[in-house]
Design a protein around this motif. Structure first.
Motif, PDB file in Angstrom:
ATOM      1  N   HIS B  63       0.878  -1.030  -0.008  1.00 35.07           N
ATOM      2  CA  HIS B  63       0.077  -0.064   0.179  1.00 35.07           C
ATOM      3  C   HIS B  63       1.028   1.277   0.216  1.00 35.07           C
ATOM      4  CE1 HIS B  63      -3.288  -2.772   0.827  1.00 35.07           C
ATOM      5  NE2 HIS B  63      -4.185  -1.641   0.774  1.00 35.07           N
ATOM      6  N   HIS B 130     -10.403  -5.800  -0.785  1.00 37.52           N
ATOM      7  CA  HIS B 130     -10.588  -6.550  -2.143  1.00 37.52           C
ATOM      8  C   HIS B 130      -9.744  -8.151  -1.915  1.00 37.52           C
ATOM      9  CE1 HIS B 130     -10.817  -2.324  -3.278  1.00 37.52           C
ATOM     10  NE2 HIS B 130     -11.737  -2.991  -3.790  1.00 37.52           N
ATOM     11  N   CYS B 410      -4.000   3.615  -7.164  1.00 37.12           N
ATOM     12  CA  CYS B 410      -5.416   3.008  -6.861  1.00 37.12           C
ATOM     13  C   CYS B 410      -5.953   3.898  -5.424  1.00 37.12           C
ATOM     14  CB  CYS B 410      -5.065   1.368  -6.349  1.00 37.12           C
ATOM     15  SG  CYS B 410      -6.610   0.824  -5.837  1.00 37.12           S
TER      16      CYS B 410
HETATM   17  S1  SF4 Z   1      -7.795  -1.973  -3.895  1.00 40.13           S
HETATM   18 FE1  SF4 Z   1      -5.874  -0.746  -4.401  1.00 40.13          FE
HETATM   19  S2  SF4 Z   1      -5.101  -0.116  -2.549  1.00 40.13           S
HETATM   20 FE2  SF4 Z   1      -6.371  -2.022  -2.197  1.00 40.13          FE
HETATM   21  S3  SF4 Z   1      -5.152  -3.764  -2.150  1.00 40.13           S
HETATM   22 FE3  SF4 Z   1      -5.832  -3.605  -4.193  1.00 40.13          FE
HETATM   23  S4  SF4 Z   1      -4.272  -2.095  -5.392  1.00 40.13           S
HETATM   24 FE4  SF4 Z   1      -3.999  -2.208  -3.304  1.00 40.13          FE
END
Ligand code: SF4
Lengths: 199, 475
Positions: B63, B130, B410
């Protein structure tokens, strides 16, 4: 979590109502990567005031906070409970707690003892008249005691049965699950050998 | 009565169930990253506990990590502290960690499948919403909070109430040029962001079966964007082929035993879902968002909607607010929306197949004047693979920035952020206000749309590029 049966310690009168979690610990103090060390942010806005109760030497080792109604409202941050604990508080006494704060306290092992508002006022009077006086909180009998002789304050406090049981047994959620460790271990014995491992 | 796929996997992991209490569920794999784990480890330390199964735990840095100068110390002190804390915790508790600079470092949801650790029939959790990505393999995978991270570290279990199940059946085949991303954006626009609340969703039907594993991961990844607890797809030959020969895949006799079991992980014919949705893939087109949640999307060929298009007063208000934030006029064709930055990456679309698709569209083109294109591989391995295939050269020749692996823009936790009012076309999963940087405006798009948009500077599909090419030849 340590078992909580009874605790005796210096009582700290906090004559304020509606102490929300932003006042208990402001957001700027939440960046820490630990669950400890939040005592520096505890009541940060008030700590600069020399007259603030925690700045008075007699209360320096306080462990029982006696606060006004609606303690712990606002944001759900569990850091508020951690900050009180990190500072050394074992018990918060108030006539009324915000639900989430009460829930978080139970999870983390801070005793949130709810007593009648009149009792809180008497406790605060007593603690101000005798700075550094101790308060005893007995979870088994659900009673709170302070003072001696004729002025002695003895009162019952409210706490829900499930939280009381968990605190008495010293069980956090993890502790409760670990109480089923034998079931977990035998389940592990049934896992297929081809399940992946990281090491 | 038969069982659904979700019920089968769930029931195989119940350690203990008691009347009136949530189930105690065994966790096969616990993934960790630097942001949501520090307090959990600290909690263990305070209670004098250990990690019960370090061998079922894996940590990576994603992150916070920079995608430039990643061989130098991290400049931002807060990010550096979080990353260093993870390293310290992993060492102290015996957890395997793939740190920045390691060949297996990358976004936690890209790393698990790529190592072969993500397999059918597992329970997988991570302190990240996610985590649903891993459901593409027929696993139950979902995100958890920090207290639960600590619970899993200490006990390798979680107390969980059994969710209801839903089937999303996508019949027909996706037309040429329409991707898994378009499919899931179409679905979310159809259900709204809360449509999946309380369900484990199983995606099925011809269009899903025809997807590659990477496409399936894209679909399951965005389950959380319509509120589902988890998304799953029944494992099949595509799944087995993907896993076979991955570093942590079962080998020899174990492989045969595993596959034999995995083949049983399908919803029984007589099983009943609590809810069903049916969609037709053959009518789908490239899909883009115009608003500030993933459900606010339209076909690329459509227009920015007007608040008046909505009957519900609340929807009208939300739409108006979203248009104001996004700086968009109702009725503007989506194709005319000018974009400053294009981001190709994330756990939704940062895998090798995504980069191949992007390169295919970009080859022989240049990024438009005034537009920047960031290509951020989902993992260091993806980066290496892309370079081995020469994709990086195509990106650089087109004028794109070829970056190191991580979450990057992201969520803009590292320096890769949008400036206020800067507009992006992004292959990621969230277009919330400020998600990619304070005041930034995000349009969620598929990889081909992202690449074509970079070339034209306005929201576009690869088909639009051919027109540009033809026109310039004539002149
Ligand atoms: S949504 Fe974005 S911030 Fe979250 S794990 Fe996936 S790539 Fe990383």
């Amino acid at each position: 979590m340590e078992k909580f049966t009874t605790h005796t310690g210096v009582g700290v009168p906090l004559r304020r109502t509606n102490v929300d979690t932003d006042q208990i610990i402001p957001a700027v103090y939440l960046k820490r990567v630990t669950r400890s060390g939040f005592e520096d942010g505890l009541f940060a806005a008030w700590r600069n005031d020399p007259a603030f109760v925690l700045n008075q030497p007699a209360y320096a080792n306080g462990s029982v906070l006696v606060a006004g109604p609606d303690f712990g409202t606002g944001s759900s941050r569990e850091h508020a409970v951690w900050a009180l604990q990190n500072y050394g508080f074992k018990v918060v006494v108030s006539p009324r707690f915000a639900d989430i704060f009460r829930g978080n306290s139970g999870k983390a092992g801070l005793l949130a003892a709810q007593v009648d508002e009149k009792v809180v006022l008497r406790l605060q009077d007593h603690l101000e008249a005798h700075p550094g006086a101790e308060v005893t909180v007995d979870l088994e009998s659900r009673t709170i005691r302070a003072g001696e002789g004729e002025d002695a304050i003895v009162a019952e406090f409210d706490i829900d049965d499930y939280t009381r049981w968990r605190l008495l047994e010293g069980l956090d959620d993890i502790g409760i699950t670990l109480g089923h460790e034998d079931v977990i271990t035998s389940f592990e014995g049934t896992r297929p050998s081809w399940k992946p491992a990281t090491q | 009565m038969g069982k659904t796929l979700a019920e089968k996997v769930w029931d195989e992991h119940v350690v203990r169930s008691a009347e009136g209490e949530p189930d105690l569920l065994y966790i096969d794999l616990h993934l960790i990253h630097e942001v949501t784990s520090p307090q959990a480890f600290d909690g263990l330390r305070l209670a004098g506990r250990r990690v019960r199964r370090p061998d079922l735990t894996l940590a990576t840095e994603d992150h916070n990590v920079p995608t430039l100068d990643w061989d130098k110390p991290i400049a931002d002190p807060v990010s550096r502290t979080q990353v260093e804390t993870l390293r310290k915790n992993a060492a102290e508790f015996g957890v395997r960690l793939h740190p920045l600079g390691d060949v297996e470092q990358g976004i936690v949801h890209v790393v698990g499948p790529q190592l072969g650790l993500t397999q059918p029939g597992m329970t997988i959790v991570c302190g990240d919403s996610h985590t649903s990505t891993h459901g593409a393999f027929g696993a139950i995978a979902f995100g958890i909070g920090t207290s639960e991270v600590e619970h899993v570290l200490a006990t390798q279990t979680l107390t969980q109430a059994k969710p209801r199940t839903m089937a999303v059946t996508v019949n027909g085949s996706l037309p040429e040029g329409v991707t898994a991303k378009d499919l899931v954006l179409t679905l979310i626009a159809h259900t709204g962001t809360g449509g999946g609340q309380g369900y484990i969703v199983e995606y099925r039907g011809q269009a899903i079966e025809e997807l590659s594993m990477e496409g399936r991961m894209t679909v399951c990844n965005m389950s959380i964007e319509w509120g589902a607890k988890a998304g799953m797809i029944a494992p099949d030959q595509t799944t087995f082929d993907y896993i076979q020969d991955k570093p942590e895949a079962p080998k020899g006799g174990d492989w045969d035993a595993a596959v034999a079991h995995w083949r049983t992980l399908v919803t029984d014919d007589d099983a009943v879902f609590d809810k069903e949705i049916v969609l037709d893939a053959s009518t789908m087109t490239p899909f883009v968002t115009w608003g500030t949640n993933p459900g606010q999307g339209v076909p690329l060929g459509g227009n920015v909607p007007s608040p008046d298009d909505f009957e519900d007063e609340g929807d009208r208000l939300t739409t108006q607010k979203a248009l104001e934030y996004m700086g968009l006029e109702a009725g503007t064709p989506m194709r005319e929306v000018k974009v400053d930055t294009v981001f190709v990456g994330s756990c939704t679309n940062g895998r090798i197949e995504d980069l191949r698709l992007a390169a295919q569209v970009l080859e022989g083109h240049r990024v438009a004047e005034g537009t920047r294109l960031l290509v951020v591989p989902g993992s260091a391995r993806v980066r290496l693979q892309a370079e081995a295939e020469g994709l990086d050269k195509i990106f650089v020749a087109a004028g794109a920035e070829w970056r190191g692996a991580g979450c990057s823009m992201c969520l803009g936790m590292n320096p890769d952020q949008l400036a206020p009012q800067e507009r992006s076309a992004s292959t990621s999963n969230r277009n919330f206000e400020g998600r990619q940087g304070k005041g930034g405006r995000t349009h969620l798009v598929s990889v081909p749309v992202a690449a074509a948009t970079a070339v034209r500077g306005t929201l576009s599909s690869p088909a639009d590029l051919e027109l540009v090419g033809a026109a310039s030849k004539e002149s």
